[in-house]
Design an enzyme around this catalytic site. Structure first.
Site, short mmCIF file in Angstrom:
data_model
loop_
_atom_site.label_atom_id
_atom_site.label_comp_id
_atom_site.label_asym_id
_atom_site.label_seq_id
_atom_site.Cartn_x
_atom_site.Cartn_y
_atom_site.Cartn_z
N MET A 1 18.51 41.74 29.82
CA MET A 1 17.37 41.43 30.37
C MET A 1 16.19 42.07 29.93
O MET A 1 15.19 42.74 30.81
CB MET A 1 17.73 41.58 32.07
CG MET A 1 18.51 40.71 32.75
SD MET A 1 18.84 41.22 34.41
CE MET A 1 20.25 42.33 34.11
N ASP B 1 26.02 30.43 38.31
CA ASP B 1 24.93 30.92 38.25
C ASP B 1 24.06 30.27 36.87
O ASP B 1 24.86 29.49 36.45
CB ASP B 1 24.96 32.36 37.62
CG ASP B 1 25.21 33.36 38.92
OD1 ASP B 1 24.99 33.04 40.07
OD2 ASP B 1 25.71 34.56 38.45
N PRO C 1 29.69 34.21 27.36
CA PRO C 1 28.16 34.33 27.03
C PRO C 1 27.39 33.12 26.89
O PRO C 1 26.37 33.08 26.43
CB PRO C 1 28.14 34.82 25.53
CG PRO C 1 29.60 34.74 25.08
CD PRO C 1 30.32 34.71 26.04
N LYS D 1 19.57 32.44 39.84
CA LYS D 1 18.37 33.13 40.45
C LYS D 1 17.52 33.48 39.12
O LYS D 1 18.07 33.39 38.08
CB LYS D 1 18.41 34.61 40.86
CG LYS D 1 19.21 34.73 42.34
CD LYS D 1 19.63 36.03 42.90
CE LYS D 1 20.85 36.20 42.30
NZ LYS D 1 21.10 37.59 42.75
N GLY E 1 28.00 34.18 34.32
CA GLY E 1 27.66 34.46 33.10
C GLY E 1 28.31 35.75 32.37
O GLY E 1 28.31 36.71 33.25
N GLY E 2 28.92 35.74 31.34
CA GLY E 2 29.41 36.96 30.82
C GLY E 2 30.59 37.55 31.51
O GLY E 2 31.56 36.62 31.91
N ASP E 3 30.62 38.76 31.98
CA ASP E 3 31.58 39.25 32.42
C ASP E 3 30.99 39.76 33.99
O ASP E 3 29.76 40.20 34.07
CB ASP E 3 31.92 40.85 32.06
CG ASP E 3 33.15 41.31 32.78
OD1 ASP E 3 34.28 40.93 32.56
OD2 ASP E 3 32.76 42.13 33.73
#
Ligand SMILES: C[S@@+](CC[C@H](N)C(=O)[O-])C[C@H]1O[C@@H](n2cnc3c(N)ncnc32)[C@H](O)[C@@H]1O
Length: 257
Positions: free
Chosen positions: A172, A39, A16, A61, A92-94
Site C-alpha cells: 500500500m 475483497d 497475490p 474497500k 488477497g494474499g495472506d
C-alpha cells in the site's frame, strides 16, 4: 446450509492474483462455503471454485473511499455464521498480512463462531520473487521487513526502525510513495539505494518500475496500485534473474518543480 448449528468461518488467503497460486486446501474449502465474502484484490476466477448456489458478496474497500466499513464486515460474518452458514472470508494474499484477518478472527470467536485459517501466498514475498527479486540473497541481504505506507503521510512515525533492515518491502505504498521515500532517506537509508515497484504482480498486466529511493522521493516515478515496493540491493538481482523485456519497464517522469 446447516441451520441448526452455529456455522463456521474460514479465513481464506487468495494469493497475490494469479488464480493458480491458490492453495489446494483453499479450493477444497471454498466448495464447503455457503457464503463467500470477497475483497477487491481477489481474482474473480477464484470464485468459480465456490458452489454455484453459494452466495457471493463483494466487500472490497478502496483506499480513501470506503465502500463498506470493517464493522459492516464483522456484522456480515456474525450474521451468516450465527444463522448456521459456513462463511468463506476470501482475502488477497495472506489474510493475516495487512489484511485485518486477525481482527475478523477475534470478532468471530467473541460470537462463539469456530474459525479456521487457510493461509495464502502473500504478495509481500511472492510478487517480488515472481518478478525476479528475492528478498534474501547470500552476501546481499540477510533480513527483510514488510511494512505499509497506508495512512502514514504526516505521521510522527520513527522511521529509523527501518534504516538497517537489508530489504524493505512496502505494501500500500503507491499513494504516499514520495513521503515514504523522503522519510526513509531522512532516517538513514541511502538515496542511491535501488528500489522497484511491481504493479499487478503475478497477473498479465504485471509491470516493473525500477528507480533509486531518491527518484521516488523526488516524485519521478509513475506507478499505479496495486503495487509492491521493494527497497534494497536485492533489486539489482533483477537483471540476473529476469533479464530483458517484458519484465522490466522503467518509466520515470520529470522531477516535480
Ligand atoms: C491491504 S494489502 C493486503 C496484502 C495481502 N494480505 C497480502 O498478503 O498480499 C494490499 C496491498 O498488497 C499489495 N498487493 C496485493 N496484491 C498485489 C499484486 N498482485 N501486485 C502488486 N501488489 C499487490 C499492494 O501493495 C496492495 O496495496
Amino acid at each position: 446450509m446447516r441451520p441448526e448449528t452455529t456455522g463456521k468461518l474460514y479465513l481464506i488467503g487468495a494469493g497475490p492474483g494469479d488464480p493458480e497460486l491458490l492453495t489446494v486446501k483453499a479450493v477444497r474449502v471454498l466448495r464447503e462455503c455457503d457464503v463467500i465474502l470477497y475483497d477487491r484484490l481477489v481474482s474473480r476466477e477464484i470464485l468459480k471454485y465456490a458452489r454455484s448456489d453459494a452466495e457471493r458478496v463483494y466487500v472490497g474497500k478502496h483506499q480513501g473511499e470506503q465502500e463498506i466499513t470493517q464493522q459492516a464486515i464483522f456484522e456480515l460474518i456474525a450474521r451468516h455464521s450465527l444463522a448456521g452458514r459456513t462463511v468463506g472470508r476470501l482475502k488477497g494474499g495472506d489474510p493475516l498480512v495487512f489484511g485485518r484477518g486477525a481482527e475478523e478472527w477475534a470478532v468471530a470467536l467473541e460470537h462463539g463462531i469456530e474459525v479456521e485459517l487457510i493461509p495464502g501466498i502473500s504478495s509481500a514475498i511472492a510478487v517480488p520473487g515472481l518478478a525476479g527479486i528475492p528478498l534474501t540473497f547470500r552476501g546481499v541481504s540477510q533480513s527483510f521487513a514488510v511494512i505499509t505506507a497506508h495512512c502514514r503521510e504526516g505521521s510522527t512515525e520513527d522511521w529509523s526502525r527501518y534504516a538497517n533492515v537489508d530489504t524493505l518491502v512496502v505494501l500500500m505504498g503507491v499513494a504516499n510513495r514520495a513521503f515514504l521515500a523522503q522519510s526513509l532517506i531522512a532516517a538513514g537509508r541511502r538515496g542511491d539505494e535501488p528500489a522497484a515497484f511491481i504493479e499487478n504482480g503475478s497477473l498479465p498486466g504485471q509491470r516493473i518500475v525500477v528507480s533509486s529511493l531518491a527518484g521516488i522521493a523526488e516524485g519521478r516515478i509513475d506507478v499505479c496500485s496495486p503495487a509492491v515496493l521493494v527497497i534494497g540491493d536485492v533489486v539489482n538481482l533483477l537483471s540476473r534473474l529476469a533479464p530483458g523485456p517484458p519484465v522490466q519497464s522503467a518509466q520515470a517522469l520529470e522531477p516535480r518543480p
